[in-house]
Design a protein around this motif. Sequence first.
Motif: not given
Length: 350
Positions: A23-30, A44-47
């Motif tokens: 799976a590609s990662p999902v990240r939160h950037y404040p 953001v989902k990093h495809e």
Amino acid sequence: MTLPISYDDIDAARERLRPFFDASPVRHYPQLDELVGYDIRVLVKHENHLPTGSFKVRNGTASVTALSPEQAAQGVIAATTGNHGLGLAWAGAARGVGVTICVPTGNNPEKNAGIRALGATLIEVGERYDETVAACRAIAEQEQRTIVHSTNHLPVIAGAGTMSDQYLTQAPELDALVIALGGGSQAVGALTVANARKASLAVYAVQSQGAPAQHNAWHDGEARAGVPAHTFAEGIATGSTYAMTYPALRTGLRDFVLASEAMIAQSVRDLWRITHNLPEGAGAAGLAGLRLLAPQLAGKTVGLVMCGGNLDAERAAHILLGGMPHFPSGTDEGQAIGGRGPSHRLPSSS
């Protein structure tokens, strides 16, 4: 809502993709939250972390793994200028299926090199994209290869749908997705997932002002074909609507906006600065769209997709230094075999 695939199709595609990549990662950037404002929490989902640096590897792998043994033995073929060809080449190499990719003469040399490195046969043919498409058709007929269209191919749409299905599992709190729209496979996949798993999940789309065909068709209900596209965001340089995606987009999208080339270029810079991931134009367009949609998404958790990171070195340097990149001329790869919608209307010259 008219959908070309079912959630069962996405579920089956997910199982076929499972052995090939994680799976590609999902990240939160404040800092993205601060940039967008309106008390929006941005994910953001990093495809761009997938093999070939793009979500298109989902589409290619879903298509190659759906072949019958007879079709696999004959191989596949596609006309493309970019990520679709890379994704299909990677999938062919992973499953041992022969892949031929037709590109126009003078196509992006970095993408050509990547396709060749994956073992695909690359044929540079045609000064114009329609000539490339014609050559692709002729080779497919001669060699009995399966044509994998970048949009009008059901396994392609199911493969793209695995992205949103995975996203919602990783971040069930999602209220909305803002998706850069080229042919529409990602957006239609998202609509299919929302219909099956979370009806409240709103799907929004964004396209470049330099390639407004899908946007204009969505707003006025008139399908398009062959409209010139002038954008550096190659992944959304779409000049047509497509038979398998347009009806679902028309009835399912919550809203559809246009971002300027300057906004997309600034989003490339913002995403590099904040996430330290370098998106291509299409991979940054979601952020540009969210900034336009922010007032109506206040207080929501909104998912963006960095759908690709294959920005060539020269253009990347130009954008990161504050410049506006040149864009390629010609037509989009969505106009390949079977790419035109059910009716055609060109915009007026005004």
